[in-house]
Design a protein around this motif. Structure first.
Motif, PDB file in Angstrom:
ATOM      1  N   TYR A  18       0.829  -1.207   0.000  1.00 17.25           N
ATOM      2  CA  TYR A  18       0.000   0.000   0.000  1.00 17.25           C
ATOM      3  C   TYR A  18       0.864   1.259   0.000  1.00 17.25           C
ATOM      4  N   GLU A  19       1.877   1.281   0.867  1.00 16.81           N
ATOM      5  CA  GLU A  19       2.721   2.463   1.004  1.00 16.81           C
ATOM      6  C   GLU A  19       3.447   2.768  -0.303  1.00 16.81           C
ATOM      7  N   VAL A  20       3.984   1.737  -0.959  1.00 16.00           N
ATOM      8  CA  VAL A  20       4.677   1.929  -2.242  1.00 16.00           C
ATOM      9  C   VAL A  20       3.697   2.406  -3.305  1.00 16.00           C
ATOM     10  N   ALA A  21       2.503   1.783  -3.331  1.00 12.40           N
ATOM     11  CA  ALA A  21       1.507   2.134  -4.341  1.00 12.40           C
ATOM     12  C   ALA A  21       1.018   3.567  -4.180  1.00 12.40           C
ATOM     13  N   ILE A  22       0.707   3.964  -2.951  1.00  8.83           N
ATOM     14  CA  ILE A  22       0.181   5.316  -2.730  1.00  8.83           C
ATOM     15  C   ILE A  22       1.246   6.364  -3.030  1.00  8.83           C
TER      16      ILE A  22
END
Length: 220
Positions: free
Chosen positions: A10-14
């Protein structure tokens, strides 16, 4: 662990979703900037990873673990959204540091109190929790003192630092009432009863949630 891995996704995607314009120059080979993935797909990956991570955190039935995931989510989101919306670093103010200190006190208390109902089993299997080492009563009152000191510090801040009358009143009155309520509730705990200790543990969680409503009024 899987929830942590999903939160990392999630952190990488956002981060990539909010940095597409910059990454087109600096990192043109990334999936989003190269066109291998659409923005809709990126949003779907970020959303599904976040929801699955939090769902698995709930399934673990460990409030401290779930809290850690939520904090991870908030910090990871704030990092990307801050760059995208504000265009400048987050200001580390004294008010923010005080709020973090209050939350750290709650995290410590919650992580320690959860072992009190399980003290007998932990002792039998050689698990050296703080409740096993110090005893249930010592741990209970250690936690109470930590929170009472935190509440006292908030009252002092309200008396001496807050420039706004409403902020002063809410900070002083609410934290004074919560400290009194906490002290009274602690005196009613029957340490020989798992139901009583578990009830007190859930009471601390309620105080923790209430603090989210009060802490915005604290000003330094």
């Amino acid at each position: 662990m899987v929830p942590g891995l999903l939160m990392t996704v999630y952190e990488v995607a956002i981060n990539q979703l909010y940095d597409v314009a910059i990454d087109k120059v600096n990192k043109p080979n990334l999936p989003l900037t190269s066109g291998d993935l659409s923005m809709r797909t990126g949003i779907a990956i970020a959303s599904s990873s976040l929801l699955m991570s939090l769902a698995m955190g709930i399934m673990h039935r460990s409030p401290p673990f779930l809290l850690a995931l939520i904090i991870w989510f908030l910090l990871g989101s704030a990092y990307s959204v801050d760059k995208y919306v504000l265009g400048r670093p987050i200001a580390i103010t004294r008010t923010l540091m005080f709020a973090v200190a209050i939350k750290c006190c709650f995290c410590f208390v919650i992580s320690v109190l959860k072992d009190i109902p399980d003290e007998d089993g932990d002792r039998e299997f050689g698990i050296r929790t703080l409740s096993v080492i110090l005893g249930k009563e010592s741990v209970l009152w250690l936690c109470v003192y930590v929170l009472v000191i935190a509440y006292g510090a908030a009252v002092i801040v309200g008396l001496t630092s807050s420039p706004y009358l409403l902020s002063k009143l809410v900070t002083i009155i609410s934290h004074s009432m919560l400290a009194t309520l906490l002290w009274h509730q602690a005196q009613t705990v029957d340490l020989s009863s798992k139901a009583s200790t578990l009830s007190f543990y859930m009471f601390i969680w309620k105080l923790h949630l209430v603090e989210y409503l009060i802490i915005p009024f604290v000003r330094l």
